[in-house]
Design a protein around this motif. Structure first.
Motif, PDB file in Angstrom:
ATOM      1  N   ARG A  14      18.560   5.295  -6.847  1.00  0.00           N
ATOM      2  CA  ARG A  14      17.690   4.711  -5.819  1.00  0.00           C
ATOM      3  C   ARG A  14      17.854   3.186  -5.788  1.00  0.00           C
ATOM      4  O   ARG A  14      17.933   2.578  -4.716  1.00  0.00           O
ATOM      5  CB  ARG A  14      16.235   5.097  -6.115  1.00  0.00           C
ATOM      6  N   TYR A  34      16.562   6.740   4.821  1.00  0.00           N
ATOM      7  CA  TYR A  34      15.923   6.400   3.546  1.00  0.00           C
ATOM      8  C   TYR A  34      14.471   5.993   3.786  1.00  0.00           C
ATOM      9  O   TYR A  34      13.571   6.448   3.070  1.00  0.00           O
ATOM     10  CB  TYR A  34      16.705   5.285   2.844  1.00  0.00           C
ATOM     11  N   ASN A  37      12.211   8.832   4.272  1.00  0.00           N
ATOM     12  CA  ASN A  37      12.166   9.758   3.136  1.00  0.00           C
ATOM     13  C   ASN A  37      12.937  11.044   3.419  1.00  0.00           C
ATOM     14  O   ASN A  37      12.494  12.142   3.074  1.00  0.00           O
ATOM     15  CB  ASN A  37      10.719  10.060   2.739  1.00  0.00           C
TER      16      ASN A  37
END
Length: 191
Positions: A14, A34, A37
């Motif tokens: 991440r 991203y 989500n």
């Protein structure tokens, strides 16, 4: 060998996404999914190649069965199985075969990332290789529809690679190191 736990591997991945892929805009298409989500980070703990390929099958099936509005892309990460880049590179033919075996040709494609990624005909320490360097060996499972939509929004997609190389050359290795992205501790790093 002290292998990081799944949560640590996912957190490092991440961090790489946020600081390099999105932060440096190496992939202008990454930020939106991203932020919504819709990027899955799956960490494989398979002990052997067969187990990893089974994990890949599961992730391909999940991506194929889940609407893009819920899951757009998956990063399948393995912290220890592919320490050698050439071994990882050889596995890519099997990974592409898994796409076909799951009837996802034309639906999903795979982009490879590795701590020691090296493009053909480059030196190991060539800064351009960093466009595909990740903390751990990673397969990016990408929906081809997402690529097509992104290409419509960014018509000169072929210019991205050249822009990335120019950016990395300007930053140099020192600039990349300042991003402070964790690196897999047990891979043979070529730089």
């Amino acid at each position: 060998m002290n292998i990081p736990d799944k949560d640590t591997v996912a957190a490092h991945t991440r961090m790489w996404l946020e600081k390099a892929v999105i932060g440096l805009n190496l992939c202008p298409f990454a930020k939106a999914p991203y932020a919504k989500n819709r990027v899955r980070i799956a960490v494989s703990e398979a002990r052997h190649l067969d187990g990893f390929l089974e994990d890949l099958d599961r992730e391909l099936q999940l991506l194929g069965e889940t609407p893009a509005e819920e899951l757009e892309t998956t990063l399948l990460v393995h912290p220890a199985l592919f320490g050698d880049f050439l071994q990882f590179n050889d596995m890519l033919d099997l990974a592409d075969g898994a796409v076909a075996d799951n009837d996802l040709e034309g639906v999903v494609q795979i982009a490879p990332f590795h701590p020691d990624f090296q493009f053909e005909d480059t030196d190991a320490d060539d800064i351009g290789n960093y466009t595909n360097r990740s903390p751990y060996p990673t397969l990016h499972l990408i929906r081809e529809d997402s690529i097509a939509k992104a290409a419509e929004a960014f018509p000169d997609a072929s210019a991205i690679f050249g822009r990335n190389i120019a950016l990395l050359e300007e930053m140099g290795k020192e600039g990349w190191d300042k991003l402070d992205i964790p690196r897999c501790p047990f891979h043979q790093h070529t730089d």
